[in-house]
Every structure is written in structure tokens, then in C-alpha cells.
Design a protein around this motif. Structure first.
Motif, PDB file in Angstrom:
ATOM      1  N   ASP A 104       9.711   1.986   8.761  1.00 45.14           N
ATOM      2  CA  ASP A 104       9.579   3.431   8.687  1.00 45.14           C
ATOM      3  C   ASP A 104      10.702   4.150   9.442  1.00 45.14           C
ATOM      4  O   ASP A 104      11.066   5.278   9.113  1.00 45.14           O
ATOM      5  CB  ASP A 104       8.232   3.886   9.266  1.00 45.14           C
ATOM      6  N   PRO A 135       7.482   3.935  -0.016  1.00 45.29           N
ATOM      7  CA  PRO A 135       7.349   4.219   1.415  1.00 45.29           C
ATOM      8  C   PRO A 135       5.922   4.552   1.841  1.00 45.29           C
ATOM      9  O   PRO A 135       5.615   4.529   3.035  1.00 45.29           O
ATOM     10  CB  PRO A 135       8.281   5.419   1.624  1.00 45.29           C
ATOM     11  N   ARG A 176       4.539  -1.975  -0.280  1.00 44.42           N
ATOM     12  CA  ARG A 176       5.716  -1.161   0.011  1.00 44.42           C
ATOM     13  C   ARG A 176       7.014  -1.793  -0.474  1.00 44.42           C
ATOM     14  O   ARG A 176       7.849  -1.112  -1.067  1.00 44.42           O
ATOM     15  CB  ARG A 176       5.810  -0.907   1.519  1.00 44.42           C
ATOM     16  N   SER A 208       5.968  -0.577  10.375  1.00 46.59           N
ATOM     17  CA  SER A 208       6.274   0.515  11.288  1.00 46.59           C
ATOM     18  C   SER A 208       7.767   0.569  11.596  1.00 46.59           C
ATOM     19  O   SER A 208       8.375   1.641  11.650  1.00 46.59           O
ATOM     20  CB  SER A 208       5.472   0.355  12.583  1.00 46.59           C
TER      21      SER A 208
END
Length: 583
Positions: A28, A316, A324, A25
């Protein structure tokens, strides 16, 4: 496993499907530095060179990395003082240093992305160059050309190169010395540079220096956050910028294409994954704050990616960290060498706090499932090594793989718990798999201990470090070469034993003692560097030796150090290869 061995349960692995979820997270929210797109150099002015000082425009010079058969990643950084949002950045690649035979040119026009990534630029030339070829490259900005870099592509998968020369580096603490060894690397005849990690150290106050460390003029650091240990993305960027301002380091990266891994100090000392909090933890003043550590490690990864020309797979949309971000990867140098690189920080379980005696460190005392690599990466590594069809199978492994003991018998301890002596169950699984597959010419390249070691990889070792009582000497399955630190603190320096009479008296004595305590290591090279100031780097030369008609091996005149004796019971078949290790 309960509290007496288990660090309040931290020894006991706890896995869940959302491991690394908070780090994902956090990632991101970062605009990670992927390679930038090039457009054709239709504007000839972008490549015109009018002269000027390259250091003023490109203060960190240039670098190349991430080699493929048909390309490399080129890297540079533009000085913020010279940056102009309207000015394109030109790139030229040629077969000659005078750029008379230009094979590719292009222009980077996305100036917003350059500014967003601390003015760093990465350009991926994959698919644009020829295999097994050397090129010269430069960047041009505002009429000023960067210093010229030299890069190399990989041979084709079905090529049969005669040899491969690797400069193997690790552990370069800017505060603890200068980098002249990298000047020698720049001038040496090597094909690629492999960096095992600790490219930077995350402190500006000498936290990783010892009693015998000296002060070095001009080696001062001051983190932007005002703290003495990293706290922010800007701190990491500052460290990378400062390290890359070293002219010796610049010369090495200008001269050779880099294959980069990482260890702990690119993030924080002794970083590991705490499954109880689903967050990184480590040796940091706020190392027990899961949210802070998650953000800090994401910042570290962000800066590392900006400053390293590394070919790292990133998706992503991946649902897990393994999906990832994949630092672990393999590179094939024709049919000669398979090089496997692993990530030994983002998946490792916490260290154990039990006293590392022979009885405590054995795999029979370790909880099932405890890992340094994680299940997916471990199985990938085993498959890569055991199924490789190249002559040499090489594991670039950041930390010591073979056992390292101090003492004798039941009075021994295994002090390097950050290495594989702290993860003996998983080490046993890997070693047994390699032994069962009868892998020929298996080599591990390691760093981290700030000394140089050469020893045998075995399926098992005497004592309890690989099992219960009465474990016999296992079969030799390969060799390990540990490269010493560039400048980082070693045991002799920590104890102030490096110079003068103290050094002359203690080095031969303790070298013999430590070697005697570790009989699977070669007495000619093992642990000598434990007491030397530093040896800087190791060159590994993997080469093809052919048998002459009289049955003798050609090429022995090129061997520069005494070879380790061959494992008993194994003959060297015709056409096989042999390792040559040069300091």
C-alpha cells in the motif's frame, strides 16, 4: 507434525485469514508502476524525429509484453540525463519498420510518474491493435527515436493457428557469463518469448557462482546500498537497469513479445512464505527478520513491475494477496494452446529439513495442506488445465515437476527439494486430477535446475515418492521439457568439470548414470545438460499436423529433434498435434 520432521513446526501449515497482511500493508505504501495513459498526438512535434543516438536517450532500449488479442504493453526507459519534465514522450505503432503505415500514435504527458518510476514507461495498447498481427513500434523523445521494436498480438479465441513457436528462457546470472544465446533468440523465428524466472540475481559478489566459474570482463556489479546482497528498492532497480543494458538481452526483447513469470532470484534465493511470522523468508543475511523481509519483497515486486512489460492483474482494494496481486494467469493462442503461468514463491510453505530419502519425501509423510501454490491458485490451475478446450494444455512451471532421483532403491535421495519433490502431496493432487480428466497433449515447461531435461508426467511413479510401499508405475499423462540456464551455475560448473579432459570423461559417464536413475526421463535428452556448460535456451514448437489420404502425417520434415515415443496405449487421433523441441 512435531520437531523431528517439522522444523520446529514449520512443516505444519498454519493458515489464517490475515495471511500476507503485512506484505499487503507494505505494498500500500508503494506507488506501483501501472501502465500510463496516452493522449492523442495533437502536438506533431512530439513525434518528429530529428536524429540522434537512441542509446543515449533510451539506454535500456524497448520491449513489449503482456499480449492480448488486441494489444500489447510497450516498455522503455528514458535516460535521467536527458529527462525533461516539459517534454512529452511520443509512441508510434506501424505495420512496417519504416513507419509509413502508422496505425496508432500517442503521447505520454505524465512526466512526474515517469520520474517516480526510475524513468520507466509502460503503455498498454489493449483494444487498439488487430488480432494475430505483427507490428513495429518506437518511442520518440526530444526528437530522438528509440530502436524499433517488433511486437505480436494473440490470435482470436476461435482462430485455428497452424503452429505456435515459443522461446523458453530461465536463469540468467549477469556475473556468470555473457548472453549471446539471446542474440540467437532475437534472430530466431519464434512467436513469443516465455521467461520462467530468475531474470536477475540479487547479488553483486558472485554468491551464485561455483568452483568452475570464470571471471568475465565487463560483468561487474556494485549495489547502491554498499552491501553484497540486495537491501533496498534502489538495489533492485540497479540490477534491472544493468541487466537490461546487455545488448543481447535488448535485441531479444526488441524482437519478440515477452510473457514473463518470476522465480526466487527476482526477490531472494529460495524465498518462501513463513506462516509463523506471516512474512517472506529465504536465503538472505537478514532472511529471519520478518519486517525487513516484508519490505524487501515489496521492493522486489515494485522494481519487477517497473521493468517488466507484464500483464499482471492488480486490484488495490483486494482484501488478500490473491485478490490484489495475481501473477498467475492463462493465455490462449486460438484453439491451439492454453498456457497457464503460476506463482510458486509467494504462497509456498517452508522447505522440509528431513533427509530427502524415498521414505521421507512421499506424500504420506507430508502434512496435509502443505502447499507450493496455495489453495486458490492450485484449484485455478487444475480447472484451467482440465477444462481447457484447446488442443495443447501447457503449464509454465518455474521448477521441476517430475521426480529427480540420485542413487538406487532405498539408498536414493531426491535432492531438488525446492521443486515438486519437496511438495509431493500437492503434486499428486494435481497429477491425479489431470489424469482423471484424461487431458490430451499436456506439457509442462520448467527451468530452475540449470540443465535440460525431458521426461514423462505420470499419475504416479515407482517407489515411495508418490505414496506408500509398492506403488506401481502410473499412467503417462504428459511430457515435461526443462529449459537450461542462460548463464547460471550448473552442477558441472560447480564441480569444475566443464572443460578439458575432465569434461570429456565425466559428461558421458554421469549422463548415463543420472538417466538410468530416472527412467521416466528420455535418455536422448534427459540430464545431458547437467554436465554441459550451458545450452542457453529451448524452443518449443507446437504445431498442427494433418493426416494425408494415405494415413501418414504431413510435416515431419520440420521436426528437428527426435521425438519422445508416444505413451503406450494411446493412439494419436487425426488432427492432433505433436511437440517438437529444438535447442
Amino acid at each position: 507434525m512435531s520437531g523431528e520432521r517439522g522444523l520446529d513446526g514449520r512443516d505444519e501449515p498454519s493458515r489464517s485469514t490475515d495471511d500476507h497482511a503485512e506484505l499487503l500493508s507494505e505494498l500500500d505504501s508503494h506507488d506501483l508502476a501501472l501502465a500510463m495513459d496516452l493522449v492523442e498526438a495533437g502536438d506533431a512535434d512530439a513525434l518528429d524525429v530529428a536524429g540522434g543516438d537512441p542509446e543515449a536517450v533510451f539506454p535500456q532500449s524497448v520491449a513489449s509484453g503482456g499480449p492480448t488479442e488486441t494489444g500489447v504493453i510497450l516498455w522503455t526507459r528514458v535516460s535521467p540525463d536527458r529527462f525533461d519534465t516539459e517534454a512529452p514522450l511520443g509512441v508510434e505503432v506501424a505495420t512496417d519498420p519504416d513507419f509509413e503505415d502508422v496505425v496508432y500514435d500517442g503521447v505520454v504527458t505524465d512526466t512526474d510518474r515517469i520520474r517516480a518510476h526510475d524513468y520507466t514507461v509502460k503503455v498498454d495498447l489493449d483494444g487498439r491493435l488487430d488480432p494475430d498481427s505483427e507490428y513495429h513500434y518506437r518511442f520518440v523523445y526530444g526528437g530522438v527515436a528509440s530502436r524499433t521494436g517488433r511486437c505480436r498480438t494473440l490470435p482470436r479465441a476461435d482462430d485455428s493457428p497452424e503452429s505456435l513457436r515459443l522461446a523458453v528462457l530461465a536463469c540468467q546470472n549477469y556475473l556468470n557469463g555473457y548472453f549471446p544465446a539471446l542474440g540467437h533468440v532475437a534472430e530466431d523465428d519464434v512467436d513469443f518469448v516465455v521467461h520462467l524466472g530468475d531474470f536477475i540475481y540479487e547479488s553483486d559478489d558472485g554468491h551464485f557462482k561455483g568452483l568452475g566459474s570464470y571471471e568475465y570482463e565487463g560483468r561487474d556489479l556494485s549495489l547502491p546500498s554498499g552491501y553484497d546482497r540486495v537491501r533496498t528498492l534502489e538495489d533492485y532497480r540497479y540490477l534491472h537497469r544493468t541487466y537490461r543494458s546487455d545488448r543481447f538481452l535488448q535485441r531479444a526483447l526488441e524482437s519478440h513479445t515477452l510473457v514473463a513469470g518470476w522465480d526466487d532470484h527476482e526477490m531472494v534465493n529460495d524465498v518462501y512464505w513463513d506462516s509463523r511470522t506471516n512474512a517472506p523468508a529465504g536465503d538472505h543475511p537478514r532472511g529471519d527478520d520478518p519486517q525487513f523481509m516484508t519490505e524487501l519483497v515489496a521492493d522486489a515486486m515494485h522494481a519487477w513491475w517497473e521493468y517488466m512489460p507484464a500483464r499482471v492483474e492488480y486490484d488495490p482494494n483486494g482484501e488478500s494477496l490473491q485478490d490484489r496481486f495475481v501473477l498467475w494467469r492463462s493465455i490462449e493462442f486460438g484453439d491451439l494452446v492454453t498456457l497457464a503461468l503460476t506463482d510458486e514463491r509467494l504462497f509456498r510453505d517452508p522447505p522440509r529439513e528431513a533427509i530427502p530419502t524415498p521414505d521421507n519425501v512421499g506424500p504420506h509423510r507430508e502434512p496435509p495442506g502443505r502447499t507450493m501454490l496455495g489453495d486458490e491458485q492450485r484449484e485455478w490451475l487444475i480447472e484451467t488445465i482440465t477444462e481447457s478446450e484447446t488442443t495443447w494444455s501447457v503449464w509454465a512451471d518455474e521448477v521441476l515437476t517430475i521426480p529427480f532421483r540420485l542413487g538406487s532403491g532405498p539408498l536414493s535421495v531426491y535432492p531438488v527439494q525446492g521443486g515438486w519433490d519437496g511438495y509431493t502431496r500437492e503434486r499428486q493432487r494435481i497429477s491425479e486430477a489431470v489424469g482423471a480428466a484424461d487431458v490430451d497433449n499436456y506439457v509442462t515447461l520448467t527451468g530452475d535446475m540449470h540443465c535440460y531435461v525431458a521426461g514423462y508426467q505420470q499419475t504416479s511413479y515407482p517407489g515411495r515418492v508418490t505414496g506408500g510401499e509398492g506403488v506401481a508405475q502410473g499412467d503417462r499423462i504428459g511430457v515435461e521439457f526443462m529449459t537450461p540456464a542462460l548463464t547460471s551455475l550448473n552442477a558441472a560448473e560447480a564441480l569444475h568439470l566443464t572443460r578439458g579432459l575432465r569434461g570429456r570423461l565425466t559428461e558421458p559417464l554421469l549422463t548415463r548414470l543420472v538417466t538410468a536413475m530416472n527412467p521416466t526421463s528420455s535418455s536422448s535428452t534427459a540430464t545431458t545438460g547437467v554436465l554441459r556448460r550451458r545450452v542457453h535456451a529451448r524452443r518449443l514448437h507446437l504445431r498442427r499436423l494433418r493426416r494425408r489420404q494415405d494415413g501418414r502425417l504431413d510435416g515431419r520434415r520440420e521436426v528437428r529433434r527426435r521425438r519422445l515415443p508416444r505413451p503406450r496405449g494411446r493412439r494419436e487421433p487425426a488432427g492432433r498435434h505433436r511437440a517438437v523441441s529444438d535447442r
